[in-house]
Scaffold this motif. Structure first.
Motif, PDB file in Angstrom:
ATOM      1  N   ALA A 172      43.441 -47.705  18.477  1.00 20.24           N
ATOM      2  CA  ALA A 172      41.983 -47.046  18.189  1.00 20.24           C
ATOM      3  C   ALA A 172      41.770 -45.449  17.600  1.00 20.24           C
ATOM      4  CB  ALA A 172      41.109 -46.659  19.525  1.00 20.24           C
ATOM      5  N   ARG A 173      43.189 -44.874  18.249  1.00 19.93           N
ATOM      6  CA  ARG A 173      42.839 -43.620  17.286  1.00 19.93           C
ATOM      7  C   ARG A 173      43.546 -43.455  15.765  1.00 19.93           C
ATOM      8  NH1 ARG A 173      47.352 -39.766  17.966  1.00 19.93           N
ATOM      9  NH2 ARG A 173      46.456 -37.529  17.179  1.00 19.93           N
ATOM     10  N   GLY A 174      44.615 -44.117  15.465  1.00 17.90           N
ATOM     11  CA  GLY A 174      44.797 -44.838  14.270  1.00 17.90           C
ATOM     12  C   GLY A 174      43.746 -45.224  13.252  1.00 17.90           C
ATOM     13  N   ALA A 175      42.833 -46.277  14.033  1.00 22.13           N
ATOM     14  CA  ALA A 175      41.751 -47.659  13.148  1.00 22.13           C
ATOM     15  C   ALA A 175      40.598 -46.361  13.197  1.00 22.13           C
ATOM     16  CB  ALA A 175      42.141 -48.068  13.923  1.00 22.13           C
ATOM     17  N   GLY A 176      40.341 -45.589  13.913  1.00 15.97           N
ATOM     18  CA  GLY A 176      39.488 -44.590  13.438  1.00 15.97           C
ATOM     19  C   GLY A 176      37.868 -44.947  14.066  1.00 15.97           C
ATOM     20  N   ARG A 177      38.483 -45.917  15.409  1.00 17.74           N
ATOM     21  CA  ARG A 177      37.035 -46.871  16.297  1.00 17.74           C
ATOM     22  C   ARG A 177      37.751 -47.028  16.996  1.00 17.74           C
ATOM     23  NH1 ARG A 177      37.120 -51.408  10.912  1.00 17.74           N
ATOM     24  NH2 ARG A 177      38.306 -49.648  10.426  1.00 17.74           N
ATOM     25  N   PRO A 178      37.026 -48.079  17.952  1.00 16.05           N
ATOM     26  CA  PRO A 178      37.169 -48.000  18.964  1.00 16.05           C
ATOM     27  C   PRO A 178      37.901 -49.759  19.538  1.00 16.05           C
ATOM     28  CG  PRO A 178      35.074 -47.405  19.651  1.00 16.05           C
ATOM     29  CD  PRO A 178      34.889 -47.601  18.195  1.00 16.05           C
ATOM     30  N   LEU A 179      38.872 -50.005  20.267  1.00 14.64           N
ATOM     31  CA  LEU A 179      39.620 -51.140  20.111  1.00 14.64           C
ATOM     32  C   LEU A 179      38.727 -52.418  20.330  1.00 14.64           C
ATOM     33  CD1 LEU A 179      42.405 -51.576  20.342  1.00 14.64           C
ATOM     34  CD2 LEU A 179      42.324 -52.457  23.522  1.00 14.64           C
ATOM     35  N   ASP A 180      37.604 -52.715  20.743  1.00 16.79           N
ATOM     36  CA  ASP A 180      37.175 -54.346  20.411  1.00 16.79           C
ATOM     37  C   ASP A 180      36.205 -54.068  19.432  1.00 16.79           C
ATOM     38  OD1 ASP A 180      35.471 -51.782  20.942  1.00 16.79           O
ATOM     39  OD2 ASP A 180      33.670 -52.705  21.613  1.00 16.79           O
ATOM     40  N   GLU A 181      36.125 -52.334  18.618  1.00 19.17           N
ATOM     41  CA  GLU A 181      35.336 -53.092  17.097  1.00 19.17           C
ATOM     42  C   GLU A 181      36.725 -53.255  15.766  1.00 19.17           C
ATOM     43  OE1 GLU A 181      33.353 -50.024  15.843  1.00 19.17           O
ATOM     44  OE2 GLU A 181      31.995 -49.553  17.586  1.00 19.17           O
ATOM     45  N   TYR A 182      37.613 -52.883  16.294  1.00 18.41           N
ATOM     46  CA  TYR A 182      39.171 -53.100  15.712  1.00 18.41           C
ATOM     47  C   TYR A 182      39.718 -54.448  15.293  1.00 18.41           C
ATOM     48  CZ  TYR A 182      43.428 -52.736  13.357  1.00 18.41           C
ATOM     49  OH  TYR A 182      44.171 -52.758  12.569  1.00 18.41           O
ATOM     50  N   ALA A 183      39.685 -54.829  16.601  1.00 22.82           N
ATOM     51  CA  ALA A 183      39.600 -56.348  17.037  1.00 22.82           C
ATOM     52  C   ALA A 183      39.403 -56.951  16.469  1.00 22.82           C
ATOM     53  CB  ALA A 183      40.028 -56.504  19.148  1.00 22.82           C
ATOM     54  N   ARG A 184      37.691 -56.944  16.479  1.00 24.38           N
ATOM     55  CA  ARG A 184      36.875 -58.138  15.535  1.00 24.38           C
ATOM     56  C   ARG A 184      36.891 -58.849  14.672  1.00 24.38           C
ATOM     57  NH1 ARG A 184      31.834 -59.650  17.135  1.00 24.38           N
ATOM     58  NH2 ARG A 184      31.294 -57.904  18.832  1.00 24.38           N
ATOM     59  N   GLN A 185      37.315 -56.654  13.531  1.00 25.69           N
ATOM     60  CA  GLN A 185      37.816 -56.877  12.334  1.00 25.69           C
ATOM     61  C   GLN A 185      38.757 -57.498  11.696  1.00 25.69           C
ATOM     62  OE1 GLN A 185      37.971 -52.748  10.554  1.00 25.69           O
ATOM     63  NE2 GLN A 185      37.422 -53.474   8.424  1.00 25.69           N
ATOM     64  N   VAL A 186      39.312 -57.383  12.527  1.00 27.08           N
ATOM     65  CA  VAL A 186      40.742 -57.434  11.600  1.00 27.08           C
ATOM     66  C   VAL A 186      41.309 -58.777  12.665  1.00 27.08           C
ATOM     67  CG1 VAL A 186      41.457 -55.507  11.458  1.00 27.08           C
ATOM     68  CG2 VAL A 186      42.708 -56.022  13.680  1.00 27.08           C
ATOM     69  N   LEU A 187      41.093 -59.310  13.699  1.00 28.63           N
ATOM     70  CA  LEU A 187      41.874 -60.915  14.147  1.00 28.63           C
ATOM     71  C   LEU A 187      41.296 -61.446  14.371  1.00 28.63           C
ATOM     72  CD1 LEU A 187      44.418 -61.314  15.723  1.00 28.63           C
ATOM     73  CD2 LEU A 187      43.838 -60.726  18.221  1.00 28.63           C
ATOM     74  N   PHE A 188      39.814 -61.453  15.227  1.00 29.25           N
ATOM     75  CA  PHE A 188      38.759 -62.205  15.708  1.00 29.25           C
ATOM     76  C   PHE A 188      38.352 -63.822  14.616  1.00 29.25           C
ATOM     77  CE2 PHE A 188      38.901 -59.823  20.029  1.00 29.25           C
ATOM     78  CZ  PHE A 188      40.437 -60.534  20.016  1.00 29.25           C
ATOM     79  N   GLU A 189      37.522 -61.722  13.938  1.00 30.25           N
ATOM     80  CA  GLU A 189      36.714 -62.616  12.486  1.00 30.25           C
ATOM     81  C   GLU A 189      37.670 -63.403  12.015  1.00 30.25           C
ATOM     82  OE1 GLU A 189      34.422 -59.532  10.894  1.00 30.25           O
ATOM     83  OE2 GLU A 189      32.622 -59.941  11.940  1.00 30.25           O
ATOM     84  N   PRO A 190      38.712 -62.932  11.128  1.00 26.64           N
ATOM     85  CA  PRO A 190      39.904 -63.948  10.366  1.00 26.64           C
ATOM     86  C   PRO A 190      40.072 -65.612  11.059  1.00 26.64           C
ATOM     87  CG  PRO A 190      40.521 -61.792  10.408  1.00 26.64           C
ATOM     88  CD  PRO A 190      39.360 -61.270  11.738  1.00 26.64           C
TER      89      PRO A 190
END
Length: 314
Positions: A172-190
């Motif tokens: 989350a710190r590296g992505a600059g966003r909460p874990l769930d938002e990062y997961a949505r963008q890079v894993l779940f939506e793809p």
């Protein structure tokens, strides 16, 4: 295939898996078996009442969440957002420089070989369970990082939800966003997973160790992606590292990077969660099995084992 279906239906009709809430089996890219049940369910400790499950009903996957976090770490690493596994763990949490400079690395967290004083052997309804104590602490990261080191890091696997909490914080710190938002963008939506839930702690932070809620179909989609070597979503090289047997657990069972690795007669990789949640990937059979169940904190009920035996038996 008919034999698999008949065997599973026999198990269900005999009442041998009363806690089964859902199962999806994908073989050679095709969904070949799907069943849903009904029963009392919970969102972590919160009762949801009697639920009749279907293909669209999200379900706690509990500690399968940990394995998903490991996938996210690999994606973030490829993008340069998180440190290499060999980097020092405490360096990733500059707010805690007052703590002793323990020689722990990110890899120790990925393999759950931190060597900390940590106990998850008691029910997850008690603060005597270290994961629950962590979530009740004012600062989960400080709670983990200040645990005494009771054995040499890197020497023995010891189940530790705190390790996953640290990894989630780093992502989350590296992505600059909460874990769930990062997961949505890079894993779940793809992967075509549009609807998912991620339970948050009292501080609003997604619970990296156990908070994810997915449907069995979406859980199976993650398994298919793993079977296909990442499918362009998770870096193939990371998957090779994550699914390599790194630390022995017992017999042919090992731990990789937050994934279980079976090296016996039928090699497999898997993720599991409290209550009978399972994601099983068997490359030699081109097979993925996703199971959700409601046997929370009941570790001697053989329901999920009976279901898997029916599906996997030759």
């Amino acid at each position: 295939m008919t034999g698999m279906v008949d065997r599973l239906d026999a198990v269900l009709n005999a009442g041998e898996a009363p806690g089964l809430h859902g199962i999806v089996v994908v073989q050679r890219g095709e969904r070949v078996l799907e069943r849903y049940g009904a029963g009392q369910d919970f969102r972590l400790g919160d009762p949801l009442g009697h639920v009749t499950f279907d293909a669209g009903t999200p379900h706690d996957v509990r500690s399968i969440t940990k394995s998903v976090v490991a996938l996210l770490y690999g994606i973030a690493l490829e993008s340069g957002l998180v440190p290499d596994p060999g980097e020092r763990l405490l360096d990733q949490f500059p707010a805690y420089r007052d703590l002793a400079d323990a020689a722990l690395t990110v890899e120790h967290a990925l393999t759950m070989t931190l060597g900390l004083e940590w106990d998850e052997s008691v029910p997850y309804t008690s603060a005597a369970n270290s994961e629950i104590a962590m979530e009740e602490a004012p600062d989960r990261y400080r709670y983990v990082l200040e645990r005494p080191i009771v054995e040499e890091p890197g020497t023995r696997w010891s189940y530790c939800g705190g390790a996953t909490a640290l990894l989630g914080g780093i992502i989350a710190r590296g992505a600059g966003r909460p874990l769930d938002e990062y997961a949505r963008q890079v894993l779940f939506e793809p992967l075509g997973i549009g609807a998912f839930e991620w339970t948050k702690g009292a501080d609003g932070v997604p619970l990296a160790a156990a908070g994810l809620r997915l449907t069995p179909r979406d859980l199976a989609a993650i398994g298919v992606m793993v079977l296909r070597g990442g499918d362009g979503v998770v870096p193939e090289g990371w998957l090779r590292e994550a699914l390599r047997p790194r630390v022995p657990i017992d017999g042919d069972r090992h731990y990789g990077y937050h994934w279980y690795v079976e090296t016996g007669a039928t090699p497999a990789v898997s993720a599991s969660g409290n209550g009978g949640q399972r994601l099983l990937v068997i490359p030699s059979r081109d097979l993925v099995v996703a199971v959700t169940a409601g046997d929370y904190d009941v570790f001697d009920r053989p329901g999920t084992a009976a279901v898997l035996d029916a599906v996997l038996r030759d």
